[in-house]
Design a protein around this motif. Structure first.
Motif, PDB file in Angstrom:
ATOM      1  N   ASN A  81      -8.606   9.862   1.124  1.00 56.10           N
ATOM      2  CA  ASN A  81      -8.704  11.071   2.133  1.00 56.10           C
ATOM      3  C   ASN A  81      -7.367  11.070   2.870  1.00 56.10           C
ATOM      4  O   ASN A  81      -6.512  10.200   2.961  1.00 56.10           O
ATOM      5  CB  ASN A  81      -9.709  10.854   3.454  1.00 56.10           C
ATOM      6  N   GLU A  82      -7.211  12.258   3.627  1.00 52.79           N
ATOM      7  CA  GLU A  82      -5.837  12.380   4.052  1.00 52.79           C
ATOM      8  C   GLU A  82      -6.117  13.436   5.408  1.00 52.79           C
ATOM      9  O   GLU A  82      -6.705  14.194   5.376  1.00 52.79           O
ATOM     10  CB  GLU A  82      -5.014  13.258   3.188  1.00 52.79           C
ATOM     11  N   ALA A  83      -5.238  13.114   6.475  1.00 50.16           N
ATOM     12  CA  ALA A  83      -5.574  13.564   7.723  1.00 50.16           C
ATOM     13  C   ALA A  83      -3.829  13.922   8.029  1.00 50.16           C
ATOM     14  O   ALA A  83      -2.950  13.260   7.985  1.00 50.16           O
ATOM     15  CB  ALA A  83      -5.929  12.957   8.955  1.00 50.16           C
ATOM     16  N   THR A  84      -3.730  15.221   8.422  1.00 53.52           N
ATOM     17  CA  THR A  84      -2.319  15.627   8.905  1.00 53.52           C
ATOM     18  C   THR A  84      -2.011  15.180  10.483  1.00 53.52           C
ATOM     19  O   THR A  84      -1.007  15.236  10.994  1.00 53.52           O
ATOM     20  CB  THR A  84      -2.022  17.087   8.874  1.00 53.52           C
ATOM     21  N   GLY A  85      -3.295  14.725  11.183  1.00 52.51           N
ATOM     22  CA  GLY A  85      -2.959  14.164  12.103  1.00 52.51           C
ATOM     23  C   GLY A  85      -3.021  12.672  12.099  1.00 52.51           C
ATOM     24  O   GLY A  85      -2.452  11.986  11.136  1.00 52.51           O
ATOM     25  N   ASP A  86      -4.016  11.630  12.636  1.00 56.03           N
ATOM     26  CA  ASP A  86      -4.274  10.556  12.899  1.00 56.03           C
ATOM     27  C   ASP A  86      -5.432  10.029  12.370  1.00 56.03           C
ATOM     28  O   ASP A  86      -6.417  10.832  12.352  1.00 56.03           O
ATOM     29  CB  ASP A  86      -4.146  10.053  14.340  1.00 56.03           C
ATOM     30  N   GLY A  87      -5.441   8.804  11.740  1.00 55.95           N
ATOM     31  CA  GLY A  87      -6.699   8.474  11.233  1.00 55.95           C
ATOM     32  C   GLY A  87      -7.032   9.085   9.892  1.00 55.95           C
ATOM     33  O   GLY A  87      -7.963   9.758   9.666  1.00 55.95           O
ATOM     34  N   GLY A  88      -6.155   8.556   8.851  1.00 57.83           N
ATOM     35  CA  GLY A  88      -6.577   9.291   7.538  1.00 57.83           C
ATOM     36  C   GLY A  88      -7.952   8.964   6.962  1.00 57.83           C
ATOM     37  O   GLY A  88      -8.279   9.930   6.415  1.00 57.83           O
ATOM     38  N   GLY A  89      -8.294   7.669   7.070  1.00 61.76           N
ATOM     39  CA  GLY A  89      -9.623   7.420   6.415  1.00 61.76           C
ATOM     40  C   GLY A  89     -10.550   7.757   7.592  1.00 61.76           C
ATOM     41  O   GLY A  89     -11.698   8.492   7.224  1.00 61.76           O
ATOM     42  N   VAL A  90     -10.447   7.196   8.848  1.00 60.64           N
ATOM     43  CA  VAL A  90     -11.436   7.172   9.978  1.00 60.64           C
ATOM     44  C   VAL A  90     -10.675   7.370  11.332  1.00 60.64           C
ATOM     45  O   VAL A  90      -9.850   6.665  11.480  1.00 60.64           O
ATOM     46  CB  VAL A  90     -12.257   5.898   9.966  1.00 60.64           C
ATOM     47  N   ALA A  91     -11.271   8.367  12.104  1.00 55.78           N
ATOM     48  CA  ALA A  91     -10.781   8.093  13.379  1.00 55.78           C
ATOM     49  C   ALA A  91     -12.110   8.087  14.394  1.00 55.78           C
ATOM     50  O   ALA A  91     -13.102   8.685  14.218  1.00 55.78           O
ATOM     51  CB  ALA A  91     -10.258   9.693  13.741  1.00 55.78           C
ATOM     52  N   VAL A  92     -11.813   6.751  15.038  1.00 53.21           N
ATOM     53  CA  VAL A  92     -13.198   6.537  15.789  1.00 53.21           C
ATOM     54  C   VAL A  92     -12.749   6.328  17.342  1.00 53.21           C
ATOM     55  O   VAL A  92     -11.901   5.761  17.723  1.00 53.21           O
ATOM     56  CB  VAL A  92     -13.739   5.032  15.333  1.00 53.21           C
ATOM     57  N   TYR A  93     -13.650   6.831  18.278  1.00 54.25           N
ATOM     58  CA  TYR A  93     -13.310   7.114  19.594  1.00 54.25           C
ATOM     59  C   TYR A  93     -14.552   6.303  20.362  1.00 54.25           C
ATOM     60  O   TYR A  93     -14.689   6.567  21.617  1.00 54.25           O
ATOM     61  CB  TYR A  93     -13.241   8.334  20.095  1.00 54.25           C
ATOM     62  N   VAL A  94     -15.452   5.561  19.745  1.00 57.34           N
ATOM     63  CA  VAL A  94     -16.579   4.889  20.390  1.00 57.34           C
ATOM     64  C   VAL A  94     -16.563   3.431  19.818  1.00 57.34           C
ATOM     65  O   VAL A  94     -15.723   3.281  18.872  1.00 57.34           O
ATOM     66  CB  VAL A  94     -17.776   5.735  19.777  1.00 57.34           C
ATOM     67  N   SER A  95     -17.317   2.567  20.533  1.00 59.23           N
ATOM     68  CA  SER A  95     -17.466   1.192  19.933  1.00 59.23           C
ATOM     69  C   SER A  95     -18.069   1.154  18.455  1.00 59.23           C
ATOM     70  O   SER A  95     -18.768   1.933  18.031  1.00 59.23           O
ATOM     71  CB  SER A  95     -18.682   0.450  20.754  1.00 59.23           C
ATOM     72  N   PHE A  96     -17.274   0.439  17.634  1.00 60.43           N
ATOM     73  CA  PHE A  96     -17.262   0.299  16.147  1.00 60.43           C
ATOM     74  C   PHE A  96     -17.424  -1.145  15.681  1.00 60.43           C
ATOM     75  O   PHE A  96     -16.598  -1.773  15.655  1.00 60.43           O
ATOM     76  CB  PHE A  96     -15.998   1.103  15.733  1.00 60.43           C
ATOM     77  N   ASN A  97     -18.723  -1.217  14.918  1.00 61.27           N
ATOM     78  CA  ASN A  97     -18.961  -2.406  14.383  1.00 61.27           C
ATOM     79  C   ASN A  97     -18.506  -2.095  12.869  1.00 61.27           C
ATOM     80  O   ASN A  97     -19.303  -1.634  12.119  1.00 61.27           O
ATOM     81  CB  ASN A  97     -20.251  -2.972  14.514  1.00 61.27           C
ATOM     82  N   LEU A  98     -17.552  -3.003  12.291  1.00 59.89           N
ATOM     83  CA  LEU A  98     -17.347  -3.080  10.737  1.00 59.89           C
ATOM     84  C   LEU A  98     -17.539  -4.288  10.262  1.00 59.89           C
ATOM     85  O   LEU A  98     -17.084  -5.205  10.230  1.00 59.89           O
ATOM     86  CB  LEU A  98     -15.796  -2.540  10.582  1.00 59.89           C
ATOM     87  N   SER A  99     -18.884  -4.177   9.385  1.00 58.51           N
ATOM     88  CA  SER A  99     -19.169  -5.361   8.681  1.00 58.51           C
ATOM     89  C   SER A  99     -19.064  -5.566   7.434  1.00 58.51           C
ATOM     90  O   SER A  99     -19.563  -6.446   6.738  1.00 58.51           O
ATOM     91  CB  SER A  99     -20.788  -5.811   9.306  1.00 58.51           C
ATOM     92  N   GLY A 100     -18.933  -4.442   6.579  1.00 59.68           N
ATOM     93  CA  GLY A 100     -18.600  -4.243   5.248  1.00 59.68           C
ATOM     94  C   GLY A 100     -18.349  -2.953   4.684  1.00 59.68           C
ATOM     95  O   GLY A 100     -17.593  -1.928   5.408  1.00 59.68           O
ATOM     96  N   GLY A 101     -18.191  -2.939   3.188  1.00 59.57           N
ATOM     97  CA  GLY A 101     -17.438  -1.739   2.716  1.00 59.57           C
ATOM     98  C   GLY A 101     -15.949  -1.625   2.505  1.00 59.57           C
ATOM     99  O   GLY A 101     -15.460  -2.722   3.060  1.00 59.57           O
ATOM    100  N   THR A 102     -15.518  -0.576   2.263  1.00 65.85           N
ATOM    101  CA  THR A 102     -14.037  -0.589   1.882  1.00 65.85           C
ATOM    102  C   THR A 102     -13.522   0.916   2.655  1.00 65.85           C
ATOM    103  O   THR A 102     -14.171   2.069   2.226  1.00 65.85           O
ATOM    104  CB  THR A 102     -13.929  -0.397   0.453  1.00 65.85           C
ATOM    105  N   ILE A 103     -12.418   0.696   3.344  1.00 62.94           N
ATOM    106  CA  ILE A 103     -11.701   1.806   3.661  1.00 62.94           C
ATOM    107  C   ILE A 103     -10.160   1.700   3.202  1.00 62.94           C
ATOM    108  O   ILE A 103      -9.539   1.041   3.240  1.00 62.94           O
ATOM    109  CB  ILE A 103     -11.499   1.903   5.337  1.00 62.94           C
ATOM    110  N   GLY A 104     -10.447   2.591   1.859  1.00 61.69           N
ATOM    111  CA  GLY A 104      -9.009   2.787   1.193  1.00 61.69           C
ATOM    112  C   GLY A 104      -9.325   2.112  -0.389  1.00 61.69           C
ATOM    113  O   GLY A 104     -10.720   2.356  -0.575  1.00 61.69           O
ATOM    114  N   GLY A 105      -8.466   1.725  -1.131  1.00 64.42           N
ATOM    115  CA  GLY A 105      -8.640   1.029  -2.399  1.00 64.42           C
ATOM    116  C   GLY A 105      -7.345   1.522  -3.282  1.00 64.42           C
ATOM    117  O   GLY A 105      -6.455   2.314  -2.986  1.00 64.42           O
TER     118      GLY A 105
END
Length: 195
Positions: A38-62
């Motif tokens: 994915n691509e953003a011309t702004g910020d957060g190419g994969g994910v932009a998060v503004y709330v509490s965020f629990n990341l326990s698995g998966g892949t962002i990128g590759g």
């Protein structure tokens, strides 16, 4: 909101959050997903998060399918009184044209622990992680490895008003063309453990 088993690939966004824009008021619990290409011309190419965020698995990128953004190739996290708890999964092969190839941490608290992996990302500053704007980071586990910066902070870059506490984990094999292959810190840093 719990996200499991989803895939967001090859999207383009004119603002922030090329794959996912988590701008809701509900906390995000991320367990087993892929956000890639994915691509953003702004910020957060994969994910932009503004709330509490629990990341326990998966892949962002590759490999050959990393996400791209201006600030935060993989993730932009910005939540003044929020917490991003990263304890499993991979943020890999993402690219920021400015800062934070893996993660751009703009406000709130970021916890990196257990099986968190930030690797093979690149940016001008903070190849793996950029810490800015009075943000706090607690690193007690996981790894930040093999990230690259074309300027400062191959692994981590932080600005003057930030605080980083390292009590565990591995920060290694990161490179920077100018200063701080592992870490370039202008803010407060305390190290009591880790490698």
């Amino acid at each position: 909101t719990t996200v499991t088993g989803e895939s967001c690939t090859c999207n383009e966004c004119g603002l922030s959050g090329g794959g996912l824009d988590g701008a809701s008021r509900v906390a995000l619990d991320w367990k087993c997903c892929t956000i890639a290409g994915n691509e953003a011309t702004g910020d957060g190419g994969g994910v932009a998060v503004y709330v509490s965020f629990n990341l326990s698995g998966g892949t962002i990128g590759g490999e050959n399918k990393g996400n791209k953004g201006v600030e935060g190739g993989g993730v932009l996290f910005s939540g003044t009184d929020k917490v991003m708890d990263f304890y499993g999964g991979d943020i890999i092969y993402n690219e920021a044209t400015n800062s934070g190839g893996g993660i751009y941490h703009a406000s709130g608290t970021l916890k990196i622990r257990d099986n968190a992996n930030i690797s093979q990302n690149k940016a001008k500053n903070g190849g793996g992680l950029m810490v800015a704007f009075s943000s706090k980071v607690e690193i007690s586990g996981g790894q930040i490895t093999n990230n690259k910066a074309s300027n400062n902070g191959g692994g981590i870059t932080s600005t003057i008003d930030t605080a980083i506490a390292v009590s565990g984990g591995v920060i290694s094999a990161n490179t920077a063309a100018s200063r701080g292959g592992g870490m370039y810190a202008m803010g407060n840093v305390t190290i009591s453990g880790g490698t």
